[in-house]
Design a protein around this motif. Structure first.
Motif, PDB file in Angstrom:
ATOM      1  N   GLU A 140      12.225 107.809  69.208  1.00  0.00           N
ATOM      2  CA  GLU A 140      12.745 108.963  67.831  1.00  0.00           C
ATOM      3  C   GLU A 140      11.684 110.314  68.510  1.00  0.00           C
ATOM      4  O   GLU A 140      11.210 111.331  68.358  1.00  0.00           O
ATOM      5  N   LYS A 141      10.506 109.945  68.645  1.00  0.00           N
ATOM      6  CA  LYS A 141       8.959 110.470  67.874  1.00  0.00           C
ATOM      7  C   LYS A 141       9.266 111.840  69.547  1.00  0.00           C
ATOM      8  O   LYS A 141       8.565 112.714  69.270  1.00  0.00           O
ATOM      9  N   MET A 142       9.501 111.283  70.305  1.00  0.00           N
ATOM     10  CA  MET A 142       9.272 112.354  71.297  1.00  0.00           C
ATOM     11  C   MET A 142      10.480 113.291  72.070  1.00  0.00           C
ATOM     12  O   MET A 142      10.398 113.879  73.036  1.00  0.00           O
ATOM     13  N   VAL A 143      11.360 112.718  70.657  1.00  0.00           N
ATOM     14  CA  VAL A 143      12.516 114.289  70.804  1.00  0.00           C
ATOM     15  C   VAL A 143      11.818 115.934  71.063  1.00  0.00           C
ATOM     16  O   VAL A 143      12.228 115.966  69.623  1.00  0.00           O
ATOM     17  N   PRO A 144      11.424 116.658  71.638  1.00  0.00           N
ATOM     18  CA  PRO A 144      10.697 118.166  71.106  1.00  0.00           C
ATOM     19  C   PRO A 144      12.446 118.688  70.786  1.00  0.00           C
ATOM     20  O   PRO A 144      12.994 118.969  71.374  1.00  0.00           O
ATOM     21  N   GLU A 145      11.760 119.703  70.358  1.00  0.00           N
ATOM     22  CA  GLU A 145      13.381 121.209  70.251  1.00  0.00           C
ATOM     23  C   GLU A 145      12.826 121.718  71.674  1.00  0.00           C
ATOM     24  O   GLU A 145      12.234 121.445  72.039  1.00  0.00           O
ATOM     25  N   ARG A 146      14.664 122.154  71.847  1.00  0.00           N
ATOM     26  CA  ARG A 146      14.848 123.203  72.857  1.00  0.00           C
ATOM     27  C   ARG A 146      14.493 124.119  73.081  1.00  0.00           C
ATOM     28  O   ARG A 146      14.172 124.496  72.342  1.00  0.00           O
ATOM     29  N   ALA A 147      14.268 124.767  74.113  1.00  0.00           N
ATOM     30  CA  ALA A 147      14.080 126.284  74.157  1.00  0.00           C
ATOM     31  C   ALA A 147      14.880 127.193  73.778  1.00  0.00           C
ATOM     32  O   ALA A 147      14.764 128.312  72.735  1.00  0.00           O
ATOM     33  N   SER A 148      15.819 127.067  74.206  1.00  0.00           N
ATOM     34  CA  SER A 148      17.237 127.842  73.115  1.00  0.00           C
ATOM     35  C   SER A 148      18.148 127.307  72.429  1.00  0.00           C
ATOM     36  O   SER A 148      18.296 128.561  72.085  1.00  0.00           O
ATOM     37  N   ASP A 149      17.251 126.858  71.298  1.00  0.00           N
ATOM     38  CA  ASP A 149      17.785 126.032  70.209  1.00  0.00           C
ATOM     39  C   ASP A 149      17.798 127.911  69.121  1.00  0.00           C
ATOM     40  O   ASP A 149      18.075 127.643  68.340  1.00  0.00           O
ATOM     41  N   ASP A 150      15.827 128.424  69.200  1.00  0.00           N
ATOM     42  CA  ASP A 150      16.124 129.538  68.454  1.00  0.00           C
ATOM     43  C   ASP A 150      16.646 130.622  69.106  1.00  0.00           C
ATOM     44  O   ASP A 150      16.590 131.960  68.898  1.00  0.00           O
ATOM     45  N   LEU A 151      18.096 130.707  70.264  1.00  0.00           N
ATOM     46  CA  LEU A 151      18.159 132.181  70.921  1.00  0.00           C
ATOM     47  C   LEU A 151      19.501 132.289  70.242  1.00  0.00           C
ATOM     48  O   LEU A 151      20.328 131.524  70.236  1.00  0.00           O
ATOM     49  N   HIS A 152      19.731 133.811  70.155  1.00  0.00           N
ATOM     50  CA  HIS A 152      21.217 134.032  69.609  1.00  0.00           C
ATOM     51  C   HIS A 152      22.342 134.030  71.125  1.00  0.00           C
ATOM     52  O   HIS A 152      23.317 133.286  70.722  1.00  0.00           O
ATOM     53  N   ARG A 153      21.543 134.007  72.248  1.00  0.00           N
ATOM     54  CA  ARG A 153      22.549 133.747  73.277  1.00  0.00           C
ATOM     55  C   ARG A 153      21.792 133.548  74.619  1.00  0.00           C
ATOM     56  O   ARG A 153      20.627 133.708  74.413  1.00  0.00           O
ATOM     57  N   ARG A 154      22.701 133.439  75.619  1.00  0.00           N
ATOM     58  CA  ARG A 154      21.142 132.682  77.285  1.00  0.00           C
ATOM     59  C   ARG A 154      22.249 133.347  77.677  1.00  0.00           C
ATOM     60  O   ARG A 154      23.258 133.034  78.101  1.00  0.00           O
ATOM     61  N   PRO A 155      21.902 133.027  79.093  1.00  0.00           N
ATOM     62  CA  PRO A 155      22.625 133.392  80.473  1.00  0.00           C
ATOM     63  C   PRO A 155      23.654 132.603  81.215  1.00  0.00           C
ATOM     64  O   PRO A 155      23.737 130.848  80.398  1.00  0.00           O
ATOM     65  N   GLY A 156      24.260 133.064  80.703  1.00  0.00           N
ATOM     66  CA  GLY A 156      25.536 131.953  82.221  1.00  0.00           C
ATOM     67  C   GLY A 156      25.131 130.847  82.681  1.00  0.00           C
ATOM     68  O   GLY A 156      24.251 131.955  83.345  1.00  0.00           O
ATOM     69  N   PHE A 157      25.791 129.689  83.616  1.00  0.00           N
ATOM     70  CA  PHE A 157      25.780 129.248  83.882  1.00  0.00           C
ATOM     71  C   PHE A 157      25.393 129.396  85.551  1.00  0.00           C
ATOM     72  O   PHE A 157      24.710 128.844  86.445  1.00  0.00           O
ATOM     73  N   GLY A 158      26.388 130.269  85.996  1.00  0.00           N
ATOM     74  CA  GLY A 158      27.093 130.858  87.322  1.00  0.00           C
ATOM     75  C   GLY A 158      26.188 131.422  87.400  1.00  0.00           C
ATOM     76  O   GLY A 158      25.100 131.299  88.639  1.00  0.00           O
ATOM     77  N   ILE A 159      25.614 133.019  87.484  1.00  0.00           N
ATOM     78  CA  ILE A 159      24.368 133.680  86.996  1.00  0.00           C
ATOM     79  C   ILE A 159      22.891 133.031  87.059  1.00  0.00           C
ATOM     80  O   ILE A 159      22.094 133.857  88.200  1.00  0.00           O
ATOM     81  N   THR A 160      22.369 132.024  86.476  1.00  0.00           N
ATOM     82  CA  THR A 160      21.734 131.384  86.168  1.00  0.00           C
ATOM     83  C   THR A 160      21.702 130.464  87.716  1.00  0.00           C
ATOM     84  O   THR A 160      20.481 130.096  88.056  1.00  0.00           O
TER      85      THR A 160
END
Length: 465
Positions: free
Chosen positions: A230-250
Motif C-alpha cells: 500500500e505504501k508504494m502507491v504514488p500519485e499519478r502525474a495527470s491527477d492534477d491536470l484539467h485535461r490531457r492529450p488524446g490516445f491517438g496523438i500521444t
C-alpha cells in the motif's frame, strides 16, 4: 583529435602485438575491469569515476605512457558524448513531456480499459513497450509502478502476474532498442546502421518480451505470490491536470522518431544510391538527431499544449528533464573513454587475432563478453559500451545486417542475471516490497530469460539474413 591521430597515438602507446603482448593485454583488460568492479561494488564509487580510474589502470598495465592513456580516454569520452549525449538529452525531454502532460497515463488508461482480465498481462507488456520506447528504464518504472499496483489491487491479481510483463517490456526496450543509451553507444562503436538495428531490434524484442513477460509471469506468480504494498502507491502525474492529450496523438508522437528512422532504413535498401536525391533527403530526415528533435518539437504542441501547458511550463518541463540525465551522459561518456582506451591499447585487435582460431561466432562471443561484464559491474550500459569496444573490430568484415545483429547480441548479454550489484535490482525490490530471495526468483530470472531468448532470436536471424 582526428581518427588518424588516434591511430598514431595507439601506435606510439603500444608495441606491435606478439604472443607475449597478448598475455600482457589480457592481464590489462582483467585488471581494468576488476578495478571498475571493485570500485563500484566494494567502495560504492560512482561509475563515472570508476571508469576513469579503470581506464588509466588498463593503459598503465598494457604498457602505455600515462599521457597517451589520458588522451585516449579523453578522445573516447568526447566522441561518445558527441555521438550519443545529445540523443540521450532529446530522449529525456520527450520522456518528460510524455509523463508530465499525462500522455503516458492516457496510453495506460486507454489500453487497460480495452483489455479483459485474461488479456491484462499482455496489455501490460504492450503498455511498457510503448511507454518505454522513448524513456529510460528507471523513469519507465516510476511511470508504470502506480498502474501496476492499481491494476493488481483492483483486479485482485498477483503482483507478479501484472508486474513481470511491465518490467519485461521496459527492460527489452532499454537493452535492445535505440534511442536508449546502450544500443546507441554500441551502434556507434561497431559502426552499425541505426535503422537496420532498430528494425531487427523490434523483431527480436517482440518474442523476447512475450516469453519473459506474460508467459514467465505465470510461473513467477506461483513462486512469489505477493500483494501490492500500500505504501508504494504514488500519485499519478495527470491527477492534477484539467485535461490531457488524446490516445491517438500521444502514440503517434511517441512513434514519430521510430517511423522516421525506419523510413530512412527502408529508403537505403530500396534506393541504394548515396547520391540519389531521395536517399539524401531521408539520410537527413531519418538521422537520430533530426528524428528525435522533430519528435520533441512536435510533442511540445501535441502533448504540452494539449495538456494546457503555457510556454513557461513547457520550458520548465524541458529544463527539469535534463538535470537527472547528467549522470547517465557522464557514465556513457566514460564508458566510451574506456572503450577507446581498449581500442588504442590494441585489445580489440588482440581479441580479433585470438578469436580467429575459435569455432565460435562473433555474435556469441559478443554476447559472452557482455554477460561477463554485466555480472561483474551490474550495469547494462557499462556492459554494452565495454563489450562493444572489445568486439568492435569483429564488425569490420560483417554485412550491414550482421553488424546490426552484433549490436543486439551485445544488448542481450548486457541484460543477463541482474543481481545485488545492479541498481535496477534494488529499485524493483523496494517498489514491489519483495525480499532479496524473492527478487532473485522473479526479476533476476526474468532478466536472464530476456538475455537467453534474445540471443537465441539473434542467432536464428543470423542464419536467414
Amino acid at each position: 583529435m582526428t581518427h588518424l591521430s588516434v591511430e598514431m597515438l595507439a601506435a606510439d602507446a603500444i608495441e606491435p602485438i606478439t604472443s607475449a603482448g597478448h598475455a600482457q593485454l589480457g592481464i590489462a583488460v582483467l585488471a581494468g575491469i576488476a578495478v571498475i568492479v571493485l570500485l563500484i561494488t566494494k567502495f560504492k564509487l560512482h561509475a563515472f569515476l570508476s571508469l576513469i580510474i579503470g581506464s588509466l589502470v588498463l593503459g598503465a598495465v598494457a604498457g602505455a605512457p600515462l599521457d597517451n592513456a589520458i588522451a585516449s580516454f579523453s578522445t573516447g569520452l568526447g566522441t561518445t558524448v558527441a555521438g550519443t549525449g545529445v540523443l540521450i538529452a532529446l530522449g529525456a525531454v520527450l520522456g518528460r513531456l510524455l509523463a508530465d502532460s499525462g500522455g503516458a497515463d492516457q496510453i495506460v488508461d486507454t489500453i487497460l480499459a480495452k483489455a479483459g482480465r485474461r488479456a491484462m498481462p499482455w496489455a501490460m507488456v504492450l503498455i511498457a513497450g510503448i511507454v518505454g520506447l522513448p524513456i529510460f528504464f528507471e523513469v519507465g518504472i516510476v511511470l508504470l509502478i502506480p498502474v501496476v499496483l492499481l491494476v493488481a489491487k483492483r483486479g485482485n491479481f498477483s503482483l507478479m502476474r501484472i508486474g513481470i510483463p511491465a518490467l519485461a517490456g521496459l527492460s527489452v526496450m532499454h537493452g535492445l532498442i535505440p534511442p536508449h543509451p546502450g544500443p546507441l553507444a554500441a551502434i556507434d562503436a561497431v559502426k552499425a546502421n541505426l535503422g537496420v538495428t532498430l528494425a531487427l531490434g523490434v523483431v527480436v524484442a517482440v518474442p523476447t518480451a512475450i516469453i519473459a513477460g506474460p508467459v514467465f509471469s505465470r510461473y513467477a506468480a506461483r513462486w512469489v505470490d505477493i500483494q501490492p504494498p500500500e505504501k508504494m502507491v504514488p500519485e499519478r502525474a495527470s491527477d492534477d491536470l484539467h485535461r490531457r492529450p488524446g490516445f491517438g496523438i500521444t502514440v503517434a508522437t511517441v512513434l514519430l522518431p521510430v517511423v522516421m528512422m525506419l523510413a530512412k532504413a527502408l529508403v537505403d535498401i530500396v534506393v541504394d544510391d548515396p547520391e540519389h536525391t531521395v536517399q539524401r533527403v531521408f539520410d537527413v530526415v531519418g538521422s537520430p538527431l533530426i528524428a528525435l528533435l522533430t519528435a520533441v518539437l512536435v510533442a511540445m504542441f501535441t502533448l504540452g499544449r494539449a495538456a494546457g501547458f503555457t510556454r513557461g511550463r513547457i520550458a520548465t518541463t524541458v529544463e527539469k528533464s535534463l538535470g537527472p540525465i547528467a549522470g547517465v551522459v557522464l557514465i556513457v561518456g566514460a564508458g566510451g573513454g574506456f572503450k577507446q582506451t581498449l581500442v588504442d591499447s590494441g585489445v580489440g585487435q588482440m581479441i580479433l587475432d585470438v578469436s580467429r582460431g575459435w569455432h565460435i561466432s562473433a555474435l556469441l562471443l559478443a554476447w559472452l563478453i557482455a554477460v561477463a561484464i554485466r555480472l561483474a559491474t551490474g550495469s547494462a550500459t557499462v556492459a554494452t559500451i565495454s563489450a562493444a569496444g572489445l568486439v568492435g573490430p569483429l564488425a569490420a568484415d560483417l554485412s550491414t545486417t550482421h553488424a546490426a545483429l552484433l549490436v543486439l547480441a551485445i544488448g542481450c548479454g548486457s541484460l543477463f542475471f541482474s543481481h545485488v550489484n545492479d541498481a535496477g535490482f534494488w529499485l524493483v525490490k523496494e517498489y514491489f516490497g519483495m525480499s532479496v530471495g524473492q527478487t532473485l526468483k522473479t526479476w533476476s530470472v526474468m532478466e536472464t530469460l530476456i538475455s537467453v531468448v534474445g540471443i537465441g532470436c539473434v542467432l536464428l536471424l543470423s542464419l536467414v539474413l
